[in-house]
Scaffold this motif. Structure first.
Motif, PDB file in Angstrom:
ATOM      1  N   GLY A  96       0.827  -1.204   0.000  1.00  0.00           N
ATOM      2  CA  GLY A  96       0.000   0.000   0.000  1.00  0.00           C
ATOM      3  C   GLY A  96       0.863   1.257   0.000  1.00  0.00           C
ATOM      4  N   ALA A  97       2.154   1.079   0.300  1.00  0.00           N
ATOM      5  CA  ALA A  97       3.066   2.229   0.369  1.00  0.00           C
ATOM      6  C   ALA A  97       3.739   2.510  -0.970  1.00  0.00           C
ATOM      7  CB  ALA A  97       4.125   1.989   1.450  1.00  0.00           C
ATOM      8  N   GLY A  98       3.400   1.723  -1.987  1.00  0.00           N
ATOM      9  CA  GLY A  98       3.999   1.932  -3.302  1.00  0.00           C
ATOM     10  C   GLY A  98       5.252   1.090  -3.499  1.00  0.00           C
ATOM     11  N   VAL A  99       5.721   1.099  -4.755  1.00  0.00           N
ATOM     12  CA  VAL A  99       6.827   0.219  -5.148  1.00  0.00           C
ATOM     13  C   VAL A  99       7.854   1.005  -5.962  1.00  0.00           C
ATOM     14  CG1 VAL A  99       7.436  -1.867  -6.439  1.00  0.00           C
ATOM     15  CG2 VAL A  99       5.293  -1.788  -5.135  1.00  0.00           C
ATOM     16  N   LEU A 100       9.128   0.764  -5.660  1.00  0.00           N
ATOM     17  CA  LEU A 100      10.209   1.355  -6.455  1.00  0.00           C
ATOM     18  C   LEU A 100      10.780   0.286  -7.381  1.00  0.00           C
ATOM     19  CD1 LEU A 100      12.103   3.842  -6.934  1.00  0.00           C
ATOM     20  CD2 LEU A 100      13.689   2.768  -5.318  1.00  0.00           C
ATOM     21  N   HIS A 101      10.891   0.624  -8.661  1.00  0.00           N
ATOM     22  CA  HIS A 101      11.552  -0.237  -9.637  1.00  0.00           C
ATOM     23  C   HIS A 101      12.982   0.254  -9.833  1.00  0.00           C
ATOM     24  CE1 HIS A 101       7.612  -1.635 -11.853  1.00  0.00           C
ATOM     25  NE2 HIS A 101       7.659  -2.029 -10.596  1.00  0.00           N
ATOM     26  N   ILE A 102      13.933  -0.616  -9.616  1.00  0.00           N
ATOM     27  CA  ILE A 102      15.339  -0.270  -9.861  1.00  0.00           C
ATOM     28  C   ILE A 102      15.759  -0.959 -11.158  1.00  0.00           C
ATOM     29  CG2 ILE A 102      17.700  -0.418  -8.973  1.00  0.00           C
ATOM     30  CD1 ILE A 102      16.456  -0.413  -6.132  1.00  0.00           C
ATOM     31  N   VAL A 103      16.097  -0.156 -12.154  1.00  0.00           N
ATOM     32  CA  VAL A 103      16.259  -0.640 -13.521  1.00  0.00           C
ATOM     33  C   VAL A 103      17.655  -0.305 -14.036  1.00  0.00           C
ATOM     34  CG1 VAL A 103      15.230  -0.594 -15.831  1.00  0.00           C
ATOM     35  CG2 VAL A 103      13.818  -0.008 -13.834  1.00  0.00           C
ATOM     36  N   LYS A 104      18.374  -1.298 -14.486  1.00  0.00           N
ATOM     37  CA  LYS A 104      19.652  -1.024 -15.134  1.00  0.00           C
ATOM     38  C   LYS A 104      19.377  -0.494 -16.548  1.00  0.00           C
ATOM     39  CE  LYS A 104      21.739  -5.123 -14.675  1.00  0.00           C
ATOM     40  NZ  LYS A 104      20.540  -5.895 -14.312  1.00  0.00           N
ATOM     41  N   ASN A 105      20.166   0.460 -16.993  1.00  0.00           N
ATOM     42  CA  ASN A 105      19.879   1.092 -18.272  1.00  0.00           C
ATOM     43  C   ASN A 105      20.295   0.246 -19.477  1.00  0.00           C
ATOM     44  OD1 ASN A 105      18.904   3.108 -19.958  1.00  0.00           O
ATOM     45  ND2 ASN A 105      20.929   4.048 -20.157  1.00  0.00           N
ATOM     46  N   TYR A 106      19.423  -0.719 -19.792  1.00  0.00           N
ATOM     47  CA  TYR A 106      19.520  -1.475 -21.037  1.00  0.00           C
ATOM     48  C   TYR A 106      18.157  -1.371 -21.689  1.00  0.00           C
ATOM     49  CZ  TYR A 106      23.739  -2.958 -18.824  1.00  0.00           C
ATOM     50  OH  TYR A 106      24.957  -2.921 -18.202  1.00  0.00           O
ATOM     51  N   GLU A 123      -3.566  -1.035 -12.004  1.00  0.00           N
ATOM     52  CA  GLU A 123      -4.067  -1.803 -10.852  1.00  0.00           C
ATOM     53  C   GLU A 123      -4.136  -0.933  -9.601  1.00  0.00           C
ATOM     54  OE1 GLU A 123      -4.390  -5.423 -10.753  1.00  0.00           O
ATOM     55  OE2 GLU A 123      -3.801  -5.798 -12.831  1.00  0.00           O
ATOM     56  N   GLY A 124      -3.841   0.354  -9.759  1.00  0.00           N
ATOM     57  CA  GLY A 124      -3.930   1.257  -8.616  1.00  0.00           C
ATOM     58  C   GLY A 124      -2.707   1.273  -7.725  1.00  0.00           C
ATOM     59  N   ILE A 125      -1.576   0.767  -8.229  1.00  0.00           N
ATOM     60  CA  ILE A 125      -0.342   0.761  -7.427  1.00  0.00           C
ATOM     61  C   ILE A 125       0.545   1.927  -7.857  1.00  0.00           C
ATOM     62  CG2 ILE A 125       1.720  -0.568  -6.802  1.00  0.00           C
ATOM     63  CD1 ILE A 125       0.139  -3.106  -7.552  1.00  0.00           C
ATOM     64  N   THR A 126       1.034   2.683  -6.891  1.00  0.00           N
ATOM     65  CA  THR A 126       1.939   3.781  -7.209  1.00  0.00           C
ATOM     66  C   THR A 126       3.343   3.230  -7.394  1.00  0.00           C
ATOM     67  OG1 THR A 126       0.609   5.119  -5.719  1.00  0.00           O
ATOM     68  CG2 THR A 126       2.690   6.083  -6.493  1.00  0.00           C
ATOM     69  N   VAL A 127       3.933   3.493  -8.539  1.00  0.00           N
ATOM     70  CA  VAL A 127       5.279   3.008  -8.839  1.00  0.00           C
ATOM     71  C   VAL A 127       6.181   4.191  -9.183  1.00  0.00           C
ATOM     72  CG1 VAL A 127       6.683   1.666 -10.461  1.00  0.00           C
ATOM     73  CG2 VAL A 127       4.498   0.748  -9.644  1.00  0.00           C
ATOM     74  N   GLU A 128       7.373   4.183  -8.617  1.00  0.00           N
ATOM     75  CA  GLU A 128       8.423   5.098  -9.076  1.00  0.00           C
ATOM     76  C   GLU A 128       9.526   4.235  -9.676  1.00  0.00           C
ATOM     77  OE1 GLU A 128       9.334   8.515  -8.674  1.00  0.00           O
ATOM     78  OE2 GLU A 128       8.074   9.315  -7.057  1.00  0.00           O
ATOM     79  N   SER A 129      10.243   4.799 -10.640  1.00  0.00           N
ATOM     80  CA  SER A 129      11.333   4.043 -11.254  1.00  0.00           C
ATOM     81  C   SER A 129      12.613   4.855 -11.206  1.00  0.00           C
ATOM     82  CB  SER A 129      11.012   3.744 -12.722  1.00  0.00           C
ATOM     83  OG  SER A 129       9.845   2.961 -12.810  1.00  0.00           O
ATOM     84  N   VAL A 130      13.713   4.150 -10.975  1.00  0.00           N
ATOM     85  CA  VAL A 130      15.015   4.798 -11.105  1.00  0.00           C
ATOM     86  C   VAL A 130      15.842   3.966 -12.076  1.00  0.00           C
ATOM     87  CG1 VAL A 130      15.850   3.622  -9.022  1.00  0.00           C
ATOM     88  CG2 VAL A 130      17.110   5.561  -9.915  1.00  0.00           C
ATOM     89  N   VAL A 131      16.414   4.661 -13.052  1.00  0.00           N
ATOM     90  CA  VAL A 131      17.249   3.986 -14.044  1.00  0.00           C
ATOM     91  C   VAL A 131      18.710   4.231 -13.685  1.00  0.00           C
ATOM     92  CG1 VAL A 131      17.887   3.871 -16.481  1.00  0.00           C
ATOM     93  CG2 VAL A 131      15.490   4.192 -15.821  1.00  0.00           C
ATOM     94  N   VAL A 132      19.460   3.148 -13.540  1.00  0.00           N
ATOM     95  CA  VAL A 132      20.867   3.239 -13.146  1.00  0.00           C
ATOM     96  C   VAL A 132      21.732   3.292 -14.399  1.00  0.00           C
ATOM     97  CG1 VAL A 132      22.713   2.146 -11.823  1.00  0.00           C
ATOM     98  CG2 VAL A 132      20.330   1.919 -11.066  1.00  0.00           C
ATOM     99  N   ASP A 133      22.600   4.286 -14.491  1.00  0.00           N
ATOM    100  CA  ASP A 133      23.441   4.451 -15.694  1.00  0.00           C
ATOM    101  C   ASP A 133      24.796   5.056 -15.321  1.00  0.00           C
ATOM    102  OD1 ASP A 133      22.510   6.963 -15.016  1.00  0.00           O
ATOM    103  OD2 ASP A 133      21.975   7.539 -17.059  1.00  0.00           O
ATOM    104  N   ASP A 134      25.600   4.265 -14.625  1.00  0.00           N
ATOM    105  CA  ASP A 134      26.831   4.764 -14.004  1.00  0.00           C
ATOM    106  C   ASP A 134      28.112   4.480 -14.770  1.00  0.00           C
ATOM    107  OD1 ASP A 134      25.973   2.066 -13.306  1.00  0.00           O
ATOM    108  OD2 ASP A 134      27.772   1.941 -12.085  1.00  0.00           O
ATOM    109  N   ASP A 135      28.012   3.738 -15.883  1.00  0.00           N
ATOM    110  CA  ASP A 135      29.232   3.277 -16.565  1.00  0.00           C
ATOM    111  C   ASP A 135      29.796   4.389 -17.452  1.00  0.00           C
ATOM    112  OD1 ASP A 135      31.205   1.956 -17.951  1.00  0.00           O
ATOM    113  OD2 ASP A 135      29.971   0.225 -18.456  1.00  0.00           O
ATOM    114  N   VAL A 136      30.978   4.872 -17.117  1.00  0.00           N
ATOM    115  CA  VAL A 136      31.555   5.988 -17.888  1.00  0.00           C
ATOM    116  C   VAL A 136      32.211   5.515 -19.188  1.00  0.00           C
ATOM    117  CG1 VAL A 136      32.036   7.312 -15.787  1.00  0.00           C
ATOM    118  CG2 VAL A 136      33.862   5.940 -16.784  1.00  0.00           C
ATOM    119  N   ALA A 137      32.290   4.210 -19.404  1.00  0.00           N
ATOM    120  CA  ALA A 137      33.103   3.692 -20.511  1.00  0.00           C
ATOM    121  C   ALA A 137      32.668   4.224 -21.872  1.00  0.00           C
ATOM    122  CB  ALA A 137      33.082   2.169 -20.506  1.00  0.00           C
ATOM    123  N   VAL A 138      31.389   4.047 -22.163  1.00  0.00           N
ATOM    124  CA  VAL A 138      30.918   4.412 -23.504  1.00  0.00           C
ATOM    125  C   VAL A 138      29.553   5.083 -23.432  1.00  0.00           C
ATOM    126  CG1 VAL A 138      32.154   2.586 -24.733  1.00  0.00           C
ATOM    127  CG2 VAL A 138      29.895   2.104 -23.785  1.00  0.00           C
TER     128      VAL A 138
END
Lengths: 332, 332
Positions: A96-106, A123-138
Motif C-alpha cells: 500500500g506504500a507503493g513500489v520502487l523499480h530499480i532498472v539497469k539502463n539497457y 491496478e492502482g499501485i503507485t510506482v516510481e522508477s530509477v534507471v541506473v546508468d553509471d558506466d563511464v566507458a561508452v
C-alpha cells in the motif's frame, strides 16, 4: 564450454531451484522466476523490486532480504525479464506504500519495466522508477541508449533498501536512489570473455596478451583493447576516466566498490584494491567504506570493475544500515 | 598467465595491503604477514589462529573477526607460513585464556604449527591444536600424510570461533573444533587448473572434455579423470564418496557447504546446489543450514567442492552464532 550445468536451456530455472533450497528464508515463484523476501509484502514499507537478465549473480536475487530488495525478477541469461513478471512482483510486494523499480539502463529492461509500471498503475499501485546508468566507458552501446547500468546498481539497491527499511515514503526512497546513481561512476575491464551457456563459446575473443577496457557486463565492446599490464597500470586506466567524469575530491568521502566479473579471485581483487586505493589517496579522494568481491558478475568473465560513490553523511548512514540477504549481510 | 597482479613475487604482500585498507577494523602486521582482529587480544577469550599458504582466499584472513579467528598467518602462495609467524600471532592473541591452532593437514603446516606450539609453550602460553583432515578423495597426497584438510576448515573456524566467543575455556573450544572435523567430509572437482603467479602456467593440464575428481586445493592429483558431464552426474560423483565414508542419515541434520574453487560463478554453484540437495533428499539426509560461495579457493581454478557436516543441536546453535568478518557475516 566447461561449466557445472545440465541442459544449457535449464540453467536459470535450476539455479533458482538451488537458491530456493539454500535460502529457505526466501520464497521463490518458479513459474514466474521471481525471488521474494519470505515476509513480503512488509506492512507499511515501500516495496523495492529489481531484475534483469541472469548471469550477473548474486545480482539481483542474492540481494533480496531485509534492508535491500523485496523481490527480484530473473530473465534468461543476458535477457530482460518480461513485463508480466515485473507486474506480478510489483503486486506482491506492494503493502500500500507503493513500489520502487530499480532498472539497469539497457533498452529491453527499461522498456519492460516501463510497461510493468503502467500496468501496475492500472491496478492502482503507485510506482516510481530509477534507471541506473553509471558506466563511464561508452555513450550508447550494444543494448543501451546512453550509459550502461553496472556497479552502482548494487549501491542503489543497498542504500534505497535501507531508506525503505527505515519506513520512508516512496518519493523519498526514489530520491535517495536517484541521488546514489547521480553520484556514482564505474569502469570495468575484461581479461577473458564469459560464455553464455546456450551459445557454448566465449562471447568475444581476446588474445592472451590483451585486455579490454570499459567492457560491458554482457561482453559489449568497451573503449579500447590494450596490452595486458600490471595491476597498478590497469587501476590507473579504470580510475582516471571515473575521476575525469565526476569530481570526487569535493569534501564528501567515497564508497569504493571493487567488483570481480566472476572468475577473478579475491587474491587478485585485493591487489587491485591496494592499487586503486593508492591512486585515490594521491588524488585526494577519501575512502569511507569499501565493498570487495563478486557482486555484479558477467558469468565466468575474468576481470573487475571499479565503482565510486560520492557519499554524504546520510548516504553513509544508510550504507551502514543492517542488511540481511544471501550475498550481503551486516549489522551484527 | 592473465592476472590482475604486479610482480608475481609481490602478490601476497600487495593483497594484504589491499585487505588492510579495505578492512580498517582489522590490524595487519605486514612484516610478519599476520592479519589480526583490531581488538585482539580479547580479554578472557580463548584466541583462535589459523593460517596456511595463500591462494585460498578468503581463507584464512577473510575469516578474522568477531566470532571466528583472532589472527591469520599468510604464507607464500601454496606454501606454509613459518613457525615464527605463528608464534608471533599466538603471543599477540593470547589474553591468558590460551590459544587454539587450527591447522589444515598438510605436512609443512602441521610441522610448522607444532614447532610454533612448542615455542609458545616455552613462553608459558597454553596451546591446543586441531588438525583438519576432511577430504575423502585420497589417502596421502603430494603434500600430505593422511587426508587433506579442505572445506571443513571453514566450518571449524566458524563453530570453534563461536564457542570461543561464548567465553568457553580452551579445552572445550578445542573439543568442539575436533568434533566438527570428525563429523565433516568433503570432496572436490576441478574443471580447470589454477595458475600460481610465480610459476606462470597452469599447475596441471586438463583437456576441454575432462574433469578431475577429488582434486586438492593446490591442484594435487585427485582420484580420477572422467569426461565432462552434466552437473547432476558430477554431484553424484562428489556426494557418493562422502556418504560412503560417513553415515549422514542417522538423525542429525547436516550443514551443506558448496564451495567455488575460485573461477566458478554463483549461477553454476546454485545449479550444483540444487543437484546435491536432490541427491541428499533421496538419501534421507536432512539439510539444516547451507553455505554457498567461494570460501576456500584454489586461485583461479574452476570447479567446486561439497562439504557435509553432521551437526547436532549444539553445533547448529554455534553455527548460528553472530559472526563479523570480511567474508562471513551474520547475526543482524
Amino acid at each position: 564450454m566447461k561449466k557445472l550445468i545440465n541442459d544449457p536451456a535449464d540453467v536459470v530455472a535450476e539455479s533458482l531451484r538451488g537458491m530456493a533450497v539454500a535460502h529457505p528464508e526466501l520464497r521463490v515463484d518458479h513459474a514466474n522466476r521471481i525471488v521474494y523476501r519470505g515476509d513480503a509484502p512488509v506492512a507499511g514499507k515501500v516495496g523495492l523490486i529489481s531484475g534483469g537478465g541472469s548471469g550477473h549473480e548474486p545480482l539481483h536475487a542474492g540481494f533480496v532480504g531485509r534492508g535491500m530488495l523485496d523481490a527480484a525478477c530473473a530473465g534468461e541469461v543476458f535477457t530482460s525479464p518480461v513485463p508480466d513478471q515485473m507486474l506480478e512482483a510489483t503486486i506482491n510486494v506492494n503493502s500500500g506504500a507503493g513500489v520502487l523499480h530499480i532498472v539497469k539502463n539497457y533498452t529491453g529492461d527499461v522498456m519492460n519495466f516501463e510497461m510493468a509500471a503502467e500496468l501496475a498503475a492500472g491496478e492502482g499501485i503507485t510506482v516510481e522508477s530509477v534507471v541506473v546508468d553509471d558506466d563511464v566507458a561508452v555513450q550508447d552501446s550494444t543494448f543501451t541508449a546512453g550509459r550502461r547500468g553496472v556497479g552502482a546498481t548494487v549501491l542503489v539497491e543497498k542504500i534505497a533498501g535501507a531508506a525503505a527499511d527505515e519506513g520512508r515514503p516512496l518519493a523519498e526512497v526514489a530520491e535517495v536512489a536517484r541521488r546514489v546513481n547521480a553520484a556514482s561512476r564505474s569502469m570495468g575491464v575484461a581479461l577473458t570473455s564469459g560464455t553464455v551457456p546456450a551459445v557454448g563459446h566465449p562471447t568475444f575473443e581476446l588474445s592472451d596478451t590483451e585486455i579490454e577496457l570499459g567492457i560491458g557486463i554482457h561482453g559489449e565492446p568497451g573503449r579500447q583493447r590494450v596490452p595486458l599490464q600490471p595491476a597498478r597500470a590497469v587501476a590507473e586506466l579504470l580510475v582516471e576516466p571515473i575521476l575525469s567524469d565526476l569530481d570526487f575530491t569535493g569534501g564528501d568521502p567515497v564508497v569504493l566498490f571493487l567488483n570481480s566479473m566472476g572468475a577473478t579471485p579475491l587474491i587478485e581483487l585485493y591487489v587491485m584494491y591496494a592499487d586503486v586505493a593508492a591512486i585515490l589517496e594521491k588524488a585526494g579522494v577519501q575512502i569511507a567504506r569499501s565493498l570487495v568481491g563478486p557482486y555484479i558478475t558477467s558469468l565466468d568473465m575474468a576481470g573487475c570493475s571499479v565503482t565510486l560513490l560520492r557519499a554524504d553523511d546520510e548516504l553513509l548512514r544508510l550504507w551502514d544500515h543492517p542488511v540481511d540477504t544471501p550475498a550481503l549481510r551486516k549489522g551484527c
